[in-house]
Enzyme design. Structure first.
Site, PDB file in Angstrom:
ATOM      1  N   SER A  78      21.521  14.008  36.039  1.00 55.63           N
ATOM      2  CA  SER A  78      20.509  13.024  35.707  1.00 55.63           C
ATOM      3  C   SER A  78      19.137  13.674  35.740  1.00 55.63           C
ATOM      4  O   SER A  78      18.995  14.837  36.091  1.00 55.63           O
ATOM      5  CB  SER A  78      20.565  11.866  36.686  1.00 55.63           C
ATOM      6  OG  SER A  78      20.145  12.305  37.962  1.00 55.63           O
ATOM      7  N   LYS A  79      18.163  12.895  35.346  1.00 56.08           N
ATOM      8  CA  LYS A  79      16.824  13.451  35.181  1.00 56.08           C
ATOM      9  C   LYS A  79      16.232  14.080  36.436  1.00 56.08           C
ATOM     10  O   LYS A  79      15.419  14.981  36.363  1.00 56.08           O
ATOM     11  CB  LYS A  79      15.885  12.371  34.653  1.00 56.08           C
ATOM     12  CG  LYS A  79      16.199  12.045  33.218  1.00 56.08           C
ATOM     13  CD  LYS A  79      15.299  10.959  32.680  1.00 56.08           C
ATOM     14  CE  LYS A  79      15.764  10.522  31.306  1.00 56.08           C
ATOM     15  NZ  LYS A  79      17.143  10.009  31.326  1.00 56.08           N
ATOM     16  N   ARG A  80      16.680  13.594  37.587  1.00 58.48           N
ATOM     17  CA  ARG A  80      16.082  14.167  38.794  1.00 58.48           C
ATOM     18  C   ARG A  80      16.538  15.600  39.056  1.00 58.48           C
ATOM     19  O   ARG A  80      16.070  16.262  39.958  1.00 58.48           O
ATOM     20  CB  ARG A  80      16.346  13.292  40.029  1.00 58.48           C
ATOM     21  CG  ARG A  80      17.560  12.389  39.963  1.00 58.48           C
ATOM     22  CD  ARG A  80      17.737  11.580  41.215  1.00 58.48           C
ATOM     23  NE  ARG A  80      19.013  11.844  41.861  1.00 58.48           N
ATOM     24  CZ  ARG A  80      19.209  12.752  42.793  1.00 58.48           C
ATOM     25  NH1 ARG A  80      18.203  13.487  43.220  1.00 58.48           N
ATOM     26  NH2 ARG A  80      20.393  12.940  43.308  1.00 58.48           N
ATOM     27  N   HIS A  81      17.454  16.088  38.243  1.00 64.51           N
ATOM     28  CA  HIS A  81      17.901  17.462  38.425  1.00 64.51           C
ATOM     29  C   HIS A  81      17.207  18.398  37.446  1.00 64.51           C
ATOM     30  O   HIS A  81      17.710  19.465  37.134  1.00 64.51           O
ATOM     31  CB  HIS A  81      19.409  17.547  38.234  1.00 64.51           C
ATOM     32  CG  HIS A  81      20.171  16.628  39.137  1.00 64.51           C
ATOM     33  ND1 HIS A  81      20.236  16.835  40.493  1.00 64.51           N
ATOM     34  CD2 HIS A  81      20.846  15.488  38.897  1.00 64.51           C
ATOM     35  CE1 HIS A  81      20.937  15.850  41.037  1.00 64.51           C
ATOM     36  NE2 HIS A  81      21.321  15.021  40.104  1.00 64.51           N
TER      37      HIS A  81
END
Length: 492
Positions: free
Chosen positions: A256-259
């Site tokens: 996901s975007k937090r990665h």
RNA sequence: GGUCCCAUCGUCUAGGGGUUAGGACACCGCCCUUUCACGGCGGCGGCAGGGGUUCAAAUCCCCUUGGGACUACCA
């Protein structure tokens, strides 16, 4: 598995920019189409107007083109079985949904979102399997007519058989059996007249004569619904291939975007080459029969086969992508690499936009010096800054001073070098090397003790391309000016 | 909670009854060398566990464990 003239589609939902996982799906779609001499179709599944992102379609198209994945049918190119935007096919879905109702394979449901939410809450609280309780399934025709006449909003739900089971087939995993008791009466047509994914996708894949559906693993659980729909319509289902999901590198859930970067455009902006991204994605879930690692799109299309796709989830770790990027950067002809680096240099203010021809020529001359030293295009600015600026900031004294030496000692070395370089007739690499080695010998020094301070003096850093190449590329005037600047620093 | 999927080095993977379990990335060391890189050579490191089946299991079966997906009038 028959693979002649496969018709495959990539069907993104424009709710965001093209995701890296979507890019891999599109790549495999494209590969299968090219391998079999079939068609690659782009279909936009814009049936969710709540999450619709206006410029997502443009991003998806631009990203696919950047990757080199051209489509044979779809937006901008047309085709025989369009339109290719689902929002333009609403009448179609409605017609088929009504057809199912008429055949007693679907029914109108007037339940309010509030009732549905309460139901779900209750089921969760009681740790019961969630799902629609089929409240409206038993409505009489008269009741339905009344509700419709009153203008009560409704959806159309599929009448899932209460008993028995459905076998969903995946080309990689084989048959998967699902009990109908665990499936609920899912929605086909929403109250706003738009179809759900299940309905639209089955209808379009059939109408568009799709032979292979390649999609993410998250669809496996939904696949029995799709098989049920094919059965209800009396259609032959296509081959389904569910691709392993991308896991976050930290091992916590899906990517996901937090990665970090998850959008194709972000990879582009970071300085990755499409060739590298393609090669990386190709091998993330697929492996050739041999041990070839480097593939162009064409080579991949030649080697590709559905059978060699992997089924286990893949950790999306970028290490290898960086390696691929370095490989492809080194493969590029200097003029080509220069052109690809230009936007990054302009963004960092090191070159004007537009870039005049003579500056472009100088850039092309510089490229070979740094080509094997950068892994991302975005690193070009740091690598070339001291070439593209007339002056550099005076280097720190500590950086200039030769190892285990003093400021005075270093200054003496630089003075000797300066004197020698002033008289070098031509500032070529060969002449420069000869001169500097001669100075080194006359000073009775080791090469490193002379070269390093010179390097720092003219570049401001300790890690650079070969010193003679740097000096030649910088030119006599700038070299002497920077040498004198460094001597001044050392004298303070 | 329910349904389903998955399981070989840290990562991507090859291998699918008999292999010293192979490769690549990353990491470490050496070589090349004026620094950094590139390149070359070498090293570290793995069949989740337990039961079967079999002369023989990483490979086939079962269980456990672990990971994951889905569980919307989102896709």
């Amino acid at each position: 598995m028959v693979q002649t003239g496969a018709r495959v589609r990539f069907a993104p939902s424009p709710t965001g920019y093209l995701h890296i996982g979507g890019a891999r799906t599109a790549l495999y779609d494209w590969l299968l189409a090219r391998k079999t001499g079939g068609q690659f179709i782009l279909r936009i599944e814009d049936t969710d107007r709540n999450r619709y992102v206006p410029d997502a379609v443009d991003d998806i198209k631009a990203s696919l083109r950047w990757l080199g994945l051209d489509w044979d049918e779809g937006p901008d190119v047309g085709g025989e079985v369009g339109p290719y935007f689902q929002s333009e096919r609403l009448e179609l879905y409605k017609r088929y949904a009504e057809e199912l109702v008429a055949a007693d394979k679907a029914y109108y449901c007037f339940c309010t979102p509030e009732r549905l939410a309460a139901l779900r809450e209750e089921q969760e609280a009681r740790k019961q399997p969630s799902g629609y309780d089929r409240y409206c399934r038993s409505l009489t025709p008269a009741e339905v007519e009344k509700l419709k006449a009153d203008g009560t909003p409704y959806v159309i739900r599929f009448k899932t058989p209460l008993t028995g089971q459905t076998r969903a087939v995946d080309a990689l995993r084989g048959e998967m059996v699902f009990d109908h008791a665990t499936l609920d009466d899912f929605v086909l047509l929403k109250s706003d007249g738009f179809p759900t994914y299940h309905l639209a996708c089955v209808i379009d894949d059939h109408l568009m004569k799709i032979t292979h559906v390649i999609r993410g693993e998250e669809w496996i659980v939904s696949s029995p619904r799709h098989f049920l729909l094919y059965q209800a319509f009396g259609w032959e289902p296509p081959v389904f291939v569910h691709l392993p999901i991308f896991l976050s590198p930290d091992g916590k859930g899906k990517l996901s975007k937090r990665h970090g970067a998850t959008g194709v455009r972000e990879f582009r902006e970071k300085g990755y080459l499409p060739e590298a991204l393609i090669n990386f994605l190709l091998l993330l879930g697929w492996h050739p029969a041999g041990d070839q690692e480097l593939f162009t799109l064409e080579e991949a299309a030649e080697a590709f086969s559905l059978e060699r796709i992997n089924v286990s989830p893949v950790s999306f770790s970028l290490e290898k992508l960086d390696w691929f990027n370095g490989i492809y950067i080194r493969k590029l002809p200097p003029a080509d690499l220069a052109a690809r680096c230009l936007p990054f240099l302009q963004k960092d203010g090191l070159l004007p936009d537009p870039c005049p021809p003579e500056k472009m020529e100088y850039l092309i001359r510089l490229i070979p010096l740094v080509q094997e030293r950068i892994k991302l295009l975005s690193e070009i600015s740091a690598a070339l800054s001291y070439f593209l600026q007339d002056e550099i900031a005076p280097p720190a004294k500590e950086l200039l001073i030769v190892k285990k030496g003093t400021a005075e000692e270093t200054a003496a070395i630089l003075r000797a070098v300066t004197a020698a370089l002033e008289t070098v007739p031509d500032f070529s690499e060969a002449a420069l090397e000869e001169t500097l080695r001669a100075v080194t010998a006359s000073l009775n020094e080791k090469p490193g003790r002379v070269f390093m301070p010179v390097r720092v003096a003219v570049t401001g850093t300790t890690t650079t391309p070969g010193l003679f190449e740097v000096l030649a590329a910088l030119g006599k005037e700038r070299v002497l000016q920077r040498l004198r600047q460094a001597i001044t620093v050392l004298e303070q």
